[in-house]
Scaffold this motif. Structure first.
Motif, short mmCIF file in Angstrom:
data_model
loop_
_atom_site.label_atom_id
_atom_site.label_comp_id
_atom_site.label_asym_id
_atom_site.label_seq_id
_atom_site.Cartn_x
_atom_site.Cartn_y
_atom_site.Cartn_z
N GLN A 1 11.48 29.58 27.58
CA GLN A 1 11.59 28.22 28.11
C GLN A 1 10.38 27.40 27.67
N LYS A 2 10.63 26.23 27.12
CA LYS A 2 9.55 25.41 26.58
C LYS A 2 9.14 24.26 27.50
N ASN A 3 9.67 24.23 28.73
CA ASN A 3 9.23 23.24 29.72
C ASN A 3 8.17 23.87 30.60
N ALA A 4 6.97 23.30 30.61
CA ALA A 4 5.87 23.92 31.34
C ALA A 4 5.08 22.89 32.15
N VAL A 5 4.50 23.37 33.25
CA VAL A 5 3.55 22.58 34.02
C VAL A 5 2.16 22.91 33.50
N VAL A 6 1.37 21.88 33.21
CA VAL A 6 0.09 22.06 32.53
C VAL A 6 -1.04 21.58 33.43
N ALA A 7 -2.20 22.24 33.34
CA ALA A 7 -3.37 21.84 34.11
C ALA A 7 -4.35 21.08 33.23
N ILE A 8 -5.02 20.10 33.83
CA ILE A 8 -6.13 19.43 33.16
C ILE A 8 -7.37 19.54 34.04
N ALA A 9 -8.53 19.52 33.40
CA ALA A 9 -9.80 19.63 34.13
C ALA A 9 -10.89 19.02 33.28
N GLY A 10 -12.05 18.79 33.88
CA GLY A 10 -13.18 18.23 33.15
C GLY A 10 -13.91 17.20 33.99
N HIS B 1 -9.18 10.66 32.60
CA HIS B 1 -9.37 9.82 31.43
C HIS B 1 -8.26 10.09 30.42
N ASN B 2 -7.85 9.04 29.75
CA ASN B 2 -6.75 9.15 28.79
C ASN B 2 -7.05 10.15 27.67
N ASP B 3 -8.33 10.29 27.30
CA ASP B 3 -8.68 11.23 26.23
C ASP B 3 -8.21 12.64 26.56
N ILE B 4 -8.40 13.05 27.82
CA ILE B 4 -7.97 14.39 28.24
C ILE B 4 -6.46 14.49 28.21
N ILE B 5 -5.80 13.50 28.77
CA ILE B 5 -4.34 13.55 28.88
C ILE B 5 -3.68 13.55 27.51
N ASP C 1 -2.12 27.14 31.48
CA ASP C 1 -3.50 26.76 31.79
C ASP C 1 -4.34 26.87 30.52
N ILE C 2 -4.71 25.72 29.95
CA ILE C 2 -5.53 25.68 28.74
C ILE C 2 -6.98 25.53 29.17
N GLY C 3 -7.71 26.64 29.16
CA GLY C 3 -9.10 26.64 29.60
C GLY C 3 -10.07 26.48 28.45
N THR C 4 -11.36 26.53 28.78
CA THR C 4 -12.40 26.36 27.76
C THR C 4 -12.41 27.51 26.77
N SER C 5 -12.16 28.73 27.27
CA SER C 5 -12.29 29.90 26.39
C SER C 5 -10.97 30.62 26.13
N SER C 6 -9.90 30.28 26.87
CA SER C 6 -8.64 30.98 26.69
C SER C 6 -7.48 30.15 27.22
N VAL C 7 -6.28 30.55 26.80
CA VAL C 7 -5.04 29.96 27.33
C VAL C 7 -4.33 31.03 28.16
N LYS C 8 -3.92 30.65 29.36
CA LYS C 8 -3.20 31.56 30.23
C LYS C 8 -1.81 31.01 30.52
N MET C 9 -0.83 31.91 30.61
CA MET C 9 0.55 31.50 30.87
C MET C 9 1.22 32.47 31.84
N VAL C 10 1.99 31.91 32.77
CA VAL C 10 2.74 32.73 33.73
C VAL C 10 4.15 32.16 33.85
N GLU C 11 5.14 33.04 33.85
CA GLU C 11 6.52 32.65 34.11
C GLU C 11 6.96 33.28 35.43
N LEU C 12 7.41 32.44 36.36
CA LEU C 12 7.93 32.90 37.64
C LEU C 12 9.42 32.59 37.71
N MET C 13 10.17 33.49 38.35
CA MET C 13 11.61 33.28 38.52
C MET C 13 11.95 33.38 40.00
N ARG C 14 12.78 32.46 40.45
CA ARG C 14 13.18 32.41 41.86
C ARG C 14 14.59 32.94 42.00
#
Length: 353
Positions: free
Chosen positions: A69-78, A139-143, A10-23
């Protein structure tokens, strides 16, 4: 099909957050997590403007969390991430895929070639021969700014989600067995993102430009201090139910006087949004507000909203689906309101759809 490991970034306005879950079978465990601040101005309206700087923070976060692991799901907002509900005649999925491009032009303020779109049929009315389609576009700019940042950080995005949907997943709200209308307010640094969900479907989304940075700026202007000092004062003295019978010259008094301006504005915007939703949904009442994000940690904010809005208000609690090792539990649950989007992103990979 669910995977054994999921990384939420999660790349936010003021910080980056990361979580790894294992099933492991039916159990999902928190394996690692972390958060790192960004230089102010690294994102603007959801667009990454400092690609190298943000990529450097992502690399550092990988090192500190020891996630490999370098494969991640990423969030976009704006403001240019848009969710719309459209009524259309019944048609096949192939016909809909072609028709939605033309229909979308009526609902989004950008040229079709400037955005990426996706859609889903959320309801079918066989009697009226109608379908309700949820259209999501960004918008493509965000992506592309996110893609370039991830390339610089050597991270491979397996999917791009939008923040409200990730938060819904964390709370289990995407399941249609959750009855009634529930509002979720994610109070970040740059914006507060409001989503109202009815029977597991997001029926209303709105980005409110009143959030953590707005509060900090009000404190800075009120006390004529630096941004860093203002942020520290907000954390140290901030109290949504502050008693103003104390000395007006105290820093605590001045800090909370400034904070009240933002809080009252935020309440006003919530009331307007709730009123609009009721009109759209034929007087459907919102039965609960759940608050998340870094701004939700302000002291007594739950009680303040409860008094002002006169509905049930709760801060997001820990995710019941997750197991957390004892050595990580205390820090994880303390940071959980900030990690909710990252958790929802990681869950996308390890939970069966």
């Amino acid at each position: 099909m669910a995977k054994n490991t999921g990384i939420g970034l999660d790349i936010g306005t003021s910080s980056v957050k990361m979580v790894e879950l294992m099933r492991n079978g039916t159990k999902i465990k928190v394996n690692s997590f972390g958060s790192m601040p960004l230089t102010p101005g690294s994102l603007n309206g959801g667009v990454v403007t400092n690609i190298q700087g943000v990529a450097s923070v992502i690399k550092s976060l990988y090192q500190s969390t020891k996630i490999t692991q370098k494969n991640a799901v990423v969030a976009i907002a704006g403001q240019t991430v848009i969710v719309r509900h459209i009524k259309m005649p019944q048609m096949s999925k192939d016909e809909l895929a072609n028709a939605i491009k033309w229909e979308a032009e009526r609902y989004i303020p950008f040229a079709i070639d400037e955005v990426n779109m996706d859609f889903a049929i959320i309801e079918e009315d066989y009697e009226q021969k109608e379908i309700e389609v949820m259209l999501v576009c960004a918008h493509n700019d965000i992506i592309y700014s996110h893609i370039h940042t991830l390339e610089e950080a050597t991270v491979q995005p397996v999917a791009m989600d939008i923040q409200p949907f990730a938060l819904m997943r964390t709370l289990g709200m995407e399941k249609k067995n959750v009855p009634g209308s529930i509002a979720i307010l994610d109070i970040g640094a740059g914006t507060s993102d409001l989503t109202i969900i009815k029977d597991g479907i997001p029926r209303f989304t709105r980005i409110i430009p009143i959030a953590g940075s707005n509060m900090t700026n009000n404190v800075r202007n009120q006390l004529n201090i630096s941004e860093l000092e203002a942020e520290n004062y907000k954390i140290r003295y901030g109290d949504a139910l502050y008693n103003f019978d104390s000395n007006p010259e105290d820093n605590a008094y001045k800090t909370n006087y400034a904070l009240q301006t933002s809080l009252k504005e935020l309440v006003l915007e919530l009331r307007r949004s709730f009123d609009y939703y009721r009109l759209q949904q034929r007087n459907e009442e919102i039965k609960q507000l759940i608050i998340a994000g870094g701004g939700s940690k302000l002291k007594n904010l739950v009680s303040f909203f409860n008094n002002e809005l006169e509905i049930s208000v709760n801060q997001v609690a820990d995710c019941s689906e997750l197991e957390c090792p004892e050595k990580l539990a205390s820090e994880f649950y303390q940071l959980f309101p900030v990690l909710t989007v990252a958790v929802g992103l990681a869950l996308r990979e390890v939970v069966d759809a």
